[in-house]
Design a protein around this motif. Structure first.
Motif, mmCIF file in Angstrom:
data_model
loop_
_atom_site.group_PDB
_atom_site.id
_atom_site.type_symbol
_atom_site.label_atom_id
_atom_site.label_comp_id
_atom_site.label_asym_id
_atom_site.label_seq_id
_atom_site.Cartn_x
_atom_site.Cartn_y
_atom_site.Cartn_z
ATOM 1 N N GLN A 615 0.955 -1.031 0.056
ATOM 2 C CA GLN A 615 -0.079 0.135 -0.021
ATOM 3 C C GLN A 615 0.975 1.195 -0.246
ATOM 4 O OE1 GLN A 615 -2.641 -1.369 3.292
ATOM 5 N NE2 GLN A 615 -3.661 -1.910 1.492
ATOM 6 N N LYS C 29 -6.392 -3.740 3.832
ATOM 7 C CA LYS C 29 -5.450 -4.937 4.128
ATOM 8 C C LYS C 29 -5.222 -6.341 3.789
ATOM 9 C CE LYS C 29 -4.557 -2.260 8.850
ATOM 10 N NZ LYS C 29 -3.802 -3.067 9.988
ATOM 11 N N ASN C 30 -6.722 -6.498 3.736
ATOM 12 C CA ASN C 30 -6.983 -7.676 3.253
ATOM 13 C C ASN C 30 -6.708 -7.779 1.553
ATOM 14 O OD1 ASN C 30 -8.413 -10.005 1.958
ATOM 15 N ND2 ASN C 30 -9.070 -10.634 3.973
ATOM 16 N N LEU C 31 -5.626 -8.950 1.120
ATOM 17 C CA LEU C 31 -5.171 -9.006 0.017
ATOM 18 C C LEU C 31 -7.509 -8.799 -0.963
ATOM 19 C CD1 LEU C 31 -2.311 -11.330 0.058
ATOM 20 C CD2 LEU C 31 -2.732 -8.739 -1.339
ATOM 21 N N ILE C 85 -3.337 -15.350 -4.385
ATOM 22 C CA ILE C 85 -3.328 -15.497 -2.546
ATOM 23 C C ILE C 85 -3.851 -16.480 -1.968
ATOM 24 C CG2 ILE C 85 -5.717 -14.285 -0.873
ATOM 25 C CD1 ILE C 85 -6.109 -12.285 -3.579
ATOM 26 N N ILE C 95 -3.562 -13.435 4.878
ATOM 27 C CA ILE C 95 -3.403 -12.697 4.050
ATOM 28 C C ILE C 95 -3.596 -11.270 4.037
ATOM 29 C CG2 ILE C 95 -4.509 -14.245 2.329
ATOM 30 C CD1 ILE C 95 -6.993 -13.191 2.076
ATOM 31 N N ASP C 96 -2.533 -10.920 5.704
ATOM 32 C CA ASP C 96 -2.773 -9.321 5.504
ATOM 33 C C ASP C 96 -1.605 -8.559 4.597
ATOM 34 O OD1 ASP C 96 -2.433 -6.983 6.508
ATOM 35 O OD2 ASP C 96 -3.070 -7.506 8.287
ATOM 36 N N VAL C 97 -2.413 -7.834 3.978
ATOM 37 C CA VAL C 97 -1.317 -7.200 2.809
ATOM 38 C C VAL C 97 0.035 -6.936 4.238
ATOM 39 C CG1 VAL C 97 -1.674 -4.923 2.650
ATOM 40 C CG2 VAL C 97 -0.167 -5.894 0.731
#
Lengths: 641, 174, 105
Positions: A615, C29-31, C85, C95-97
């Motif tokens: 991000q 945040k979730n992909l 993913i 899968i938190d970026v």
């Protein structure tokens, strides 16, 4: 100048080269004896060919209408720059090159033969013989050179083989240092030679000797127009010759070069390579003589000063090879001086003839002296005369031949040295009285130091030897005898009919008014030496005591080595090289290091940008895109409204 | 001012699109977000219908609303619990992102609205399946055979790639 | 002017949708939700293409086909993205970026 019956002469160069290749590549697989005899045999072939060539040249075909012509035996173009400027490899035959062929092949063959005995059982026997072959090849190529650049190529090859042979005992640090010294000093001098060649070729547009030395050719007439350039060129070229021939101030390498095996000293550092400088000046003699520059004066004075200086130093040395080395210096000085006092053509060219004559006779007796010294060292295992004495009983053949050589160099008639030295003295007398006087003194000194050596070795005190010295093997004594015969009889060769500056024979007589005093001076030197050294007495030490300072100076070779060390180390290294090195290490390298440090630091600090956080990248991307949109919209507005 | 049926439909579709897209990106339950996305896509298909691109609308419904949403829902079911609620987005982050978005909207809209689009008065072509099919396989002017083929290869590659990536890595057996 | 709706309206809707997608991409945040934001962005672009085609160049079909191809690309992109993913989920069990940042410096 025509190609003719001499086209076989390429064999003279080729045979030693093949021998070098075979011995160099396959020497390890050959037996000692075979490799030695192979090298010797190849030189024997060269010897035969050279004598045949000399016979053909001097007595059959060389003379056209009473003048010795220049023949190009073989020639091919190696590197072409322009139509007239090209580098060839070829073989030029004229009186001096043919004479040099005879000298080189004789001495080289004798030294090969001698080495079989002398080097018997040494490590690197094949290596030694391959180097000897390499040297013979290069030296023969040098004297046969048709152009100055070919000469330069072989000149450097000779330097390399000299380097290899001086450093033959590479386990000995002193030998390594000596070989380095020889190489560096001559190389430094060759720098001048190379620059001189380039200037010469620019001003004359040719490398070719025949064009270059044609007395009526454009090369000389043009060269004389530019006096300054001509002089600097000649001095630069002569600088190379002085380096190779160990003239002052480049003489320092030659005494150290005696670290090499003794036959090598005989071949390279007495008879052939060190006279390359003389040969080169002789080769370019018309330019020196006719161009009207004072180049010859320089040659004459350097020759004269070197000969006197070396003779003085020789009187004080104890290492017999060093005595001979200084003696060589002195004799080459003679030759240079003879060239320097010569004119071109006819009787004016007496000095030229005398120089070549002396070169020839000197090659014989100096090789003989060195080989004799080799036989002595071989018997005693020492180089120093205070380890020797009374050897005449043990080494009869060596004794006799050595005595002949000493008498020859002292200029006692009818031995060859007398004739050639006499011609030099006559030439000097007619040209420059000062140099003539110098040569007189030198002649006396020569007789003195040679007999000092002779008495110290063969007479004098009776030294107790650990094992009884014995006469050298037959492969060593045959060359001694042969060269002794040469030393005795070569004086009767009529050089004034054969080797002259312009190819025309002229009449030369012994001028007894000059000859007799020179004989007397020689005899005086011998008598002084006899008195001082025949029996062990205290007189020499007393004399030394009375001229202590002078003796010390002479013994230390007038501190030339120290002077060189001072100049190179204290001035050049310390004042120039060290600051330059400091600059290189700290400024140049420092700048590079600073750049590397900068890149390293910056990248270390900005690597956080590459955080791996998707991000964050998105943020950067979006804001960048927005900024671009803003910029473009403003731009668009500004051109539309 | 008379409001036509088309305008009403447009307002409804736009409202659905805007509201549900905002819900999609703010909803704290992932399955709901997917559902909201579905509504957005359907409303987009509605816009295509209004613009008289029936085939495109059908593709939008079938591929996006049908295919991609189902794919997303599958992956949601594979990777998270249905009842899971996301942590609330950090205040700072959302403010900055919203500011950036609003700024972007303002910049782009001022640019767009200040630009005078000149409508082409050429007659609209009647779009039927025949034209679409011929255009797709035509290599003349206005033909799209090259992108068509490229896309077919891309789809094949994507299929193979997703299989390879998602496949369980073989454990090395000794 | 088709049925009384100007081109600008479509563009406004598409712009808003685009930046909502950007907002989602930057905050989520979730992909998978990030992927959904990307789908929103793609759709807004599609609307633009189609609207331009219809309003400005009604005699051709370029925008129409472009949209068609974008849908196809989006489909394949979604397939590959979801494969990735799932793989990430296997490796990190989430899968938190922000937690998937192995590929930094």
């Amino acid at each position: 100048m025509e190609t003719n019956c001499f086209n076989y002469t390429y064999l003279i160069i080729l045979i030693p080269f093949i021998s070098f290749v075979i011995l160099g590549l396959f020497g390890d697989y050959l037996k000692h004896k075979i490799s030695g005899w192979l090298g010797t045999f190849s030189l024997f072939l060269v010897f035969i060919l050279s004598y045949y060539t000399a016979y053909q040249y001097f007595f059959n075909v060389g003379k056209v209408e009473g003048v010795y012509q220049k023949f190009v035996g073989f020639n091919f173009v190696w590197l072409r720059f322009t139509e007239s400027l090209h580098i060839d490899i070829g073989g030029l035959l004229d009186p001096i090159s043919v004479m040099m062929l005879v000298v080189i092949s004789t001495v080289s063959f004798m030294v090969h033969l001698y080495s079989i005995g002398y080097m018997h059982g040494e490590r690197g026997f094949e290596r030694y013989f391959s180097f000897l072959s390499l040297f013979s090849f290069s030296m023969l190529g040098l004297v046969l050179a048709t152009n100055i650049f070919q000469m330069y190529i072989f000149w450097e090859l000779v330097g390399v083989s000299s380097y290899l042979l001086i450093g033959f005992y590479y386990q000995r640090p002193s030998a390594v240092a000596a070989s380095k010294k020889a190489f560096i000093v001559t190389r430094f001098a060759d720098l001048g030679f190379l620059v001189g060649i380039l200037i010469l070729s620019i001003t004359t547009g040719t490398f070719d000797y025949v064009t270059l030395t044609d007395p009526n050719g454009t090369a000389i007439t043009q060269g004389s127009g530019i006096v300054f350039l001509g002089l600097s060129t000649l001095i630069l070229v002569f600088m190379g010759g002085a380096g190779k021939s160990a003239m002052m101030p480049f003489h320092i390498w030659l005494p150290d070069a005696m670290e090499g095996p003794t036959p090598v000293s005989a071949l390279i550092h007495a008879a052939t390579m060190v006279v390359a400088g003389v040969y080169m000046v002789a080769r370019l003699f018309p330019i020196f003589a006719i161009s009207g520059t004072p180049g010859l004066e320089v040659v004459a004075y350097i020759g004269g000063i070197t000969s006197l200086f070396a003779a003085i130093v020789a009187c004080t040395q104890f290492d017999i090879k060093r005595v001979l080395a200084y003696s060589t210096l002195s004799q080459i000085g003679y030759m240079m001086l003879a060239l320097g006092v010569s004119g071109y053509g006819g009787h004016e060219g007496l000095g030229f003839m005398a120089s070549m004559f002396h070169l020839f006779t000197h090659a014989m007796f100096k090789a003989l002296l060195f080989l004799g010294a080799g036989a002595i060292i071989h018997a005693v295992h020492s180089n120093y005369m205070y380890d020797m004495g009374g050897l005449r009983k043990y080494l009869p053949i060596t004794h006799i031949t050595f005595l002949i050589a000493c008498l020859t160099i002292a200029g006692i008639p009818p031995l060859s040295g007398f004739f050639s030295k006499d011609e030099i003295l006559v030439a000097a007398f007619h040209h420059n009285k000062f140099l003539f006087a110098v040569e007189y003194i030198t002649a006396g000194l020569t007789a003195f130091y040679m007999f000092r050596l002779y008495y110290n070795v063969f007479w004098g005190k009776n030294v107790h030897y650990h094992h009884t010295p014995h006469e050298a093997p037959v492969t060593m004594t045959i060359p001694l005898i042969f060269l002794a015969i040469g030393s005795v009889f070569t004086g009767f060769i009529p050089f004034n009919k054969l080797v002259t500056s312009d190819g025309l024979p002229f009449e030369a007589h012994i001028e007894w008014g000059i000859a007799i005093p020179s004989i007397l001076v020689g005899i005086l030197g011998i008598i002084i030496a006899t008195v001082l050294y025949k029996k062990e007495t205290a007189i020499p030490d007393k004399i030394i005591g009375s001229i202590k300072i002078f003796h010390k100076w002479a013994y230390n070779k007038f501190y030339f080595d120290e002077l060189y060390l001072f100049i190179t180390q204290k001035i050049i290294f310390k004042r120039i090289s060290e600051p330059v090195a400091w600059f290189d290490r700290h400024v140049v390298d420092g700048l590079q290091n600073w750049f590397a440090w900068l890149a390293n630091t910056v990248s270390f600090n900005i690597r956080g940008f590459q955080s791996g956080q998707l991000q964050q990248y998105g943020w950067v991307f979006v804001s960048g895109a927005l900024i671009l949109v803003i910029i473009f919209s403003f731009y668009w507005y500004s051109i539309n409204f | 001012m008379h409001i036509t049926g088309a305008q009403i439909m447009f307002i409804i579709f736009s409202a659905v699109i805007i509201i549900f897209s905002i819900l999609t990106v703010t909803s704290r339950r992932i399955l709901r977000a997917a559902t909201f996305l579905l509504f957005v896509l359907i409303a987009t298909a509605g816009l295509y219908f209004m613009l008289n691109y029936q085939f495109l609308a059908a593709v939008q419904l079938a591929l996006y609303a049908g295919g991609i949403i189902v794919l997303i829902i599958f992956s949601i079911l594979l990777t998270s619990h249905i009842s899971q609620k996301f942590e609330p987005i950090s205040w700072k982050k959302s403010i900055f992102a919203a500011l950036a978005s609003v700024a972007g909207i303002i910049i782009c809209l001022t640019t767009i609205l200040n630009y005078n689009f000149k409508a082409d008065s050429l007659a609209a072509i009647e779009i039927d399946m025949k034209i679409i099919g011929r255009s797709l396989l035509s290599y003349n002017k206005d033909g799209f055979v090259l992108p068509f083929e490229v896309i077919s290869i891309l789809l094949l590659a994507a299929m193979v790639a997703s299989l390879v990536i998602a496949k369980k890595a073989k454990t090395k057996q000794q | 002017m088709i049925q009384g709706i100007p081109l600008y309206y479509f563009l406004i809707v598409a712009t808003i949708m685009f930046f909502v997608g950007v907002y989602g991409f930057l905050t989520r945040k979730n992909l998978i939700t990030m992927l959904m934001s990307i789908e929103l962005i793609l759709n807004s672009v599609n609307i633009n293409f189609v609207a331009f085609n219809r309003f400005l160049y009604p005699d051709t079909l370029h925008g129409h086909f472009f949209t068609l191809f974008i849908i196809a690309v989006a489909a394949s992109e979604a397939a590959v993205a979801i494969a990735i993913i799932i793989n990430i989920y296997r490796k990190f069990t989430n899968i938190d970026v922000e937690k998937v940042s192995e590929m930094k410096y």
